[in-house]
Structures are given as C-alpha cells and as structure tokens.
Write a protein that holds these residues in place. Sequence first.
Motif, mmCIF file in Angstrom:
data_model
loop_
_atom_site.group_PDB
_atom_site.id
_atom_site.type_symbol
_atom_site.label_atom_id
_atom_site.label_comp_id
_atom_site.label_asym_id
_atom_site.label_seq_id
_atom_site.Cartn_x
_atom_site.Cartn_y
_atom_site.Cartn_z
ATOM 1 N N LYS A 1 0.822 -1.217 0.000
ATOM 2 C CA LYS A 1 0.000 0.000 0.000
ATOM 3 C C LYS A 1 0.858 1.271 0.000
ATOM 4 C CE LYS A 1 -0.540 0.217 5.037
ATOM 5 N NZ LYS A 1 -1.492 0.210 6.162
ATOM 6 N N ASP A 2 2.163 1.137 0.344
ATOM 7 C CA ASP A 2 3.063 2.292 0.328
ATOM 8 C C ASP A 2 3.644 2.556 -1.058
ATOM 9 O OD1 ASP A 2 2.792 2.705 3.080
ATOM 10 O OD2 ASP A 2 4.376 1.246 3.528
ATOM 11 N N LEU A 3 3.390 1.647 -2.001
ATOM 12 C CA LEU A 3 4.040 1.731 -3.312
ATOM 13 C C LEU A 3 3.033 1.930 -4.443
ATOM 14 C CD1 LEU A 3 6.536 -1.265 -2.980
ATOM 15 C CD2 LEU A 3 6.972 1.139 -2.440
ATOM 16 N N ILE A 4 3.481 2.656 -5.457
ATOM 17 C CA ILE A 4 2.767 2.727 -6.736
ATOM 18 C C ILE A 4 3.694 2.105 -7.775
ATOM 19 C CG2 ILE A 4 1.796 4.229 -8.511
ATOM 20 C CD1 ILE A 4 1.268 6.302 -6.314
ATOM 21 N N ILE A 5 3.253 1.023 -8.393
ATOM 22 C CA ILE A 5 4.080 0.328 -9.382
ATOM 23 C C ILE A 5 3.453 0.520 -10.758
ATOM 24 C CG2 ILE A 5 5.054 -1.879 -10.113
ATOM 25 C CD1 ILE A 5 4.914 -2.792 -7.197
ATOM 26 N N GLU A 6 4.228 1.114 -11.651
ATOM 27 C CA GLU A 6 3.756 1.372 -13.011
ATOM 28 C C GLU A 6 4.660 0.651 -14.008
ATOM 29 O OE1 GLU A 6 4.003 5.578 -13.317
ATOM 30 O OE2 GLU A 6 2.263 5.967 -12.010
ATOM 31 N N THR A 7 4.072 0.206 -15.099
ATOM 32 C CA THR A 7 4.859 -0.422 -16.171
ATOM 33 C C THR A 7 4.554 0.275 -17.488
ATOM 34 O OG1 THR A 7 3.143 -2.080 -16.585
ATOM 35 C CG2 THR A 7 4.890 -2.663 -15.017
ATOM 36 N N ILE B 1 7.094 4.024 -7.134
ATOM 37 C CA ILE B 1 7.050 5.265 -6.346
ATOM 38 C C ILE B 1 6.746 4.909 -4.894
ATOM 39 C CG2 ILE B 1 5.956 7.520 -6.067
ATOM 40 C CD1 ILE B 1 5.023 7.208 -9.040
ATOM 41 N N HIS B 2 7.563 5.431 -3.985
ATOM 42 C CA HIS B 2 7.327 5.246 -2.549
ATOM 43 C C HIS B 2 6.491 6.427 -2.065
ATOM 44 C CE1 HIS B 2 8.679 5.333 1.814
ATOM 45 N NE2 HIS B 2 8.166 4.124 1.675
ATOM 46 N N LYS B 3 5.217 6.188 -1.789
ATOM 47 C CA LYS B 3 4.271 7.277 -1.507
ATOM 48 C C LYS B 3 4.639 8.121 -0.279
ATOM 49 C CE LYS B 3 0.542 4.630 -1.810
ATOM 50 N NZ LYS B 3 -0.896 4.245 -1.819
ATOM 51 N N PRO B 4 5.081 7.522 0.845
ATOM 52 C CA PRO B 4 5.380 8.358 2.023
ATOM 53 C C PRO B 4 6.471 9.397 1.790
ATOM 54 C CG PRO B 4 5.162 6.059 2.662
ATOM 55 C CD PRO B 4 5.166 6.086 1.167
ATOM 56 N N THR B 5 7.455 9.083 0.922
ATOM 57 C CA THR B 5 8.564 10.019 0.689
ATOM 58 C C THR B 5 8.557 10.613 -0.714
ATOM 59 O OG1 THR B 5 10.015 8.220 -0.037
ATOM 60 C CG2 THR B 5 10.044 8.787 2.317
ATOM 61 N N ASN B 6 7.720 10.055 -1.603
ATOM 62 C CA ASN B 6 7.656 10.475 -3.008
ATOM 63 C C ASN B 6 8.954 10.168 -3.764
ATOM 64 O OD1 ASN B 6 5.839 11.440 -4.930
ATOM 65 N ND2 ASN B 6 6.809 13.460 -4.956
ATOM 66 N N ILE B 7 9.757 9.272 -3.235
ATOM 67 C CA ILE B 7 10.976 8.831 -3.921
ATOM 68 C C ILE B 7 10.598 7.751 -4.934
ATOM 69 C CG2 ILE B 7 13.157 7.570 -3.600
ATOM 70 C CD1 ILE B 7 13.420 8.994 -0.897
ATOM 71 N N PHE B 8 11.207 7.812 -6.122
ATOM 72 C CA PHE B 8 10.861 6.816 -7.142
ATOM 73 C C PHE B 8 12.108 6.347 -7.886
ATOM 74 C CE2 PHE B 8 10.980 10.744 -9.497
ATOM 75 C CZ PHE B 8 11.513 10.382 -10.732
ATOM 76 N N VAL B 9 11.983 5.188 -8.513
ATOM 77 C CA VAL B 9 13.031 4.654 -9.390
ATOM 78 C C VAL B 9 12.361 4.126 -10.652
ATOM 79 C CG1 VAL B 9 14.662 4.047 -7.564
ATOM 80 C CG2 VAL B 9 12.936 2.391 -8.263
ATOM 81 N N LEU C 1 16.957 -0.917 -5.836
ATOM 82 C CA LEU C 1 17.391 0.475 -6.002
ATOM 83 C C LEU C 1 16.576 1.413 -5.117
ATOM 84 C CD1 LEU C 1 17.920 0.686 -9.878
ATOM 85 C CD2 LEU C 1 19.689 0.756 -8.104
ATOM 86 N N LEU C 2 15.279 1.118 -4.992
ATOM 87 C CA LEU C 2 14.422 1.941 -4.137
ATOM 88 C C LEU C 2 14.867 1.842 -2.680
ATOM 89 C CD1 LEU C 2 11.918 3.743 -3.840
ATOM 90 C CD2 LEU C 2 10.560 1.652 -3.543
ATOM 91 N N LYS C 3 15.188 0.626 -2.230
ATOM 92 C CA LYS C 3 15.669 0.446 -0.855
ATOM 93 C C LYS C 3 16.966 1.221 -0.625
ATOM 94 C CE LYS C 3 13.545 -4.048 0.102
ATOM 95 N NZ LYS C 3 13.772 -5.479 0.393
ATOM 96 N N ASP C 4 17.855 1.184 -1.626
ATOM 97 C CA ASP C 4 19.115 1.928 -1.511
ATOM 98 C C ASP C 4 18.860 3.427 -1.421
ATOM 99 O OD1 ASP C 4 20.468 -0.457 -1.658
ATOM 100 O OD2 ASP C 4 20.960 -0.280 -3.791
ATOM 101 N N LYS C 5 17.935 3.915 -2.242
ATOM 102 C CA LYS C 5 17.605 5.340 -2.220
ATOM 103 C C LYS C 5 16.984 5.745 -0.887
ATOM 104 C CE LYS C 5 16.968 7.387 -6.766
ATOM 105 N NZ LYS C 5 16.012 8.107 -7.633
#
Length: 402
Positions: free
Chosen positions: A240-246, A267-275, A293-297
């Motif tokens: 629920k914290d993620l938006i996954i697009e293809t 996209i990580h919704k709580p921080t708006n960080i995406f890869v 990569l998202l975990k690293d970011k």
Amino acid sequence: MFKRFLSLFKVLYRTHVTYLKNEQKNLLYELSKKEIRKISEHKAYSEIIKLQKHSETLYSLNEELDIYQQLLKEITDSKESYQERLKTNEDIIHLNYNIENVTNLIIEDIILFYKSYVNKDHHLDATEIKMEITAGVGGLEAKMFAKELFHMYENFCKVRNYEYEIKDTINDESKENKNIVLYIRGNNVYEDFYQENGIHRVQRIPINSKKVQTSTSVVFIFDEKKQKDNIMKKIKFSKKDLIIETKRSGGAGGQSVNKNETCVKIIHKPTNIFVEVQKTSSQIQNKNIAMQLLKDKLYNFYYELEKNNFLKDKKNQKQTADRSHKIRTYNFLHNVIIDHITNTQYSGIQNFFKGNMLIQLINKKKQLYYQNIIDQTIQYIFSLIDCQTGDLTIYYPKNKLK
C-alpha cells in the motif's frame, strides 16, 4: 568464554574512566537502606537487589574506614604525622583497596543496568564507527582545516591502536578535500569519539590574507551498523506504500523490449521517492532491480535525515556549520585550543594535533559522559522502587543518552 572476557574487559576499562560523586554515593547509601519488595517477575528486580547489596557493602566499608581514621587521628600528635600514617597503615590501605573494588562493581552494575533497561538503544558496545569530516564556513581555509582534523584523528588512532580505513573523499575544483569519510575500529571506539561530534572552529590568518579568518569544519560520528538496522526497519514497506507502473521501454533493445511493458517505475508514496528501471527485457527482473534500487535510495534518504536531525540538535550544539555553534576552537594566534564542552584550555596546537593531548581531553569528556549515565540510571532505579503501582515497566526516562 572469550566474549564474556571481552565484555568484562570493557566494563573494567570504563570503571577507570569514571568514578562516583559524593551525591551519587549518598543516593546509593539511601538505596542500601530501602526495603524493596519483589514486584512482579520483572528482570530488573534481581539487578536492583544486586546493586543494593553492593551498596550495603560500600556503606559498611566506609563506616569502618571512618572509625579507623578517627582512632588514628586520636593517637597521632600532628597533622603531618596523621597524613603520613594514613598512607602506611595496613588496615586503612586494605580498606581503601576493598572500597575501590566494590565501587568498580557498583559502576559495573549501573552500566549494565543502563544498557539493559534505561537505554537499550545505546552504542556503548560499538566496535566500529563511521566518521565524516566536512568543511563548513570559510571556503578553502575550511577545507584545509578539515584535512588537518583528519590527520589529528589519524594520529589519535595510532596512539590508541585503532584500525582505520579511508572510505571516501570528495574533491571540488580547489583540489582540497571538502568531505573525508573514514571507518575506525576498536574496543571502546564509540566512547572515545562520540563527543567529538559537532562543529570545530579555527581562527588564524590564511596564507592569501592579512586578516584573521574564522572557519569551521563539522565532525559527524555514526554507529553505522546499529543505525543501519534502525533505518532498515523504517524502509520495510507494504504494497500500500508503493505505486508500481509499467510501460514500454524506449531505445535500443529489440522487438520484445519495445513492444512489451518491460520498463518498471516504483514510487514510494510516504517520501515520493521513485526509481525507473528498463535494464533487461524481463519485467520481473526489472521490478526486482527497481525494488533494490528503491531500498538503496530510501536508505540514503533516511541516513541524511538522521544526520541532519543530529546537526540540528541544539542540546549538542550541532545546528548548522555556522560559526556561533561550536564544540571546540583552535586559535592559532594564541596557540591554544579551547574545548567548550569541558570548558578547558590547552596550549600548543601542533602538539594537540599529534593526538596525545587529545587523549587527555577525551578521557575528561568520557568522565562527564559516564557521570550522566550513572545519574540517569540511579534516578531510573529510584523511580521504579517508588512507583506506587508496582509496575517496573511503566517508567521511561526522558533525554536518553546515545
């Protein structure tokens, strides 16, 4: 067996860098007289009883010492003779020896209690730290000062027999180090370096100027292993914290890449960080790569957040790299170092940079550090004993030491 010996060695080492103040002894004497009823099955009960028994022993030994000293005073003619006999009387020497041993046991009890109940998020057992030295205000002069601080800590490591590894340096156009990152390893390493955290200020006349300039460098100490564990807990996210697009991948790669939706964006919704990843022709592989990569970011994001929060902590005077918030001043004009935490002054900057004088200062700061731990732990224990509800788990101390 070896781990137990190492743990005991660390505790014994700490008893030599701290002591019990008179007010702390008075509180321990008060503890020795308290009637402590067994409250539930809380593990702290047995530890408090152990500390109470050691406090009773210390109280009895000091009473016995007072009696011997008083008797010796009555049979001695002069003050000088009395002082001399205090040093040579075997009974008094033996009592002082026992008092020192019991005091060390009490300090051991208190430190172990602190680690187990008062502040489980402590760093006292850390054997590796990450140090960042970053040039602050002052341009080229600040960068040169950062390099000098690095060499000072390098010399200190050699004196202390600590291992160190230079992990990273970031250079700007001036070819002077703006940021130096190193890892330092050894027993008690966190205790030695913890209070070096903060802003170091230098006052001197730069080579290309005739006026006195004030510059700064920021030292940041990090128990990376423990902090990494804490950060990893924060980046455990649910779907629920993620938006996954293809979508279809662009560029070269063949018909399969361009026709199928192999590119993955998370996209990580709580921080708006995406890869966004389109490295392979497989959507599943790209998704796995994107998750890592998202975990690293996110790790880098929370790491910088922790660091910035630390630098903003007014209590430790680490708000920014501004000149007004400093823990130490290196004044080359008067050849003195002023430590603003301990309010002490040392002469001879070049000797200080060699590391030996820094040991004296760090030992003094560790005494203050452990005095705070002892005070906090004794207060915590009394709050448990005096708690009306009888629940040993309801009290949580404020302003924990790290």
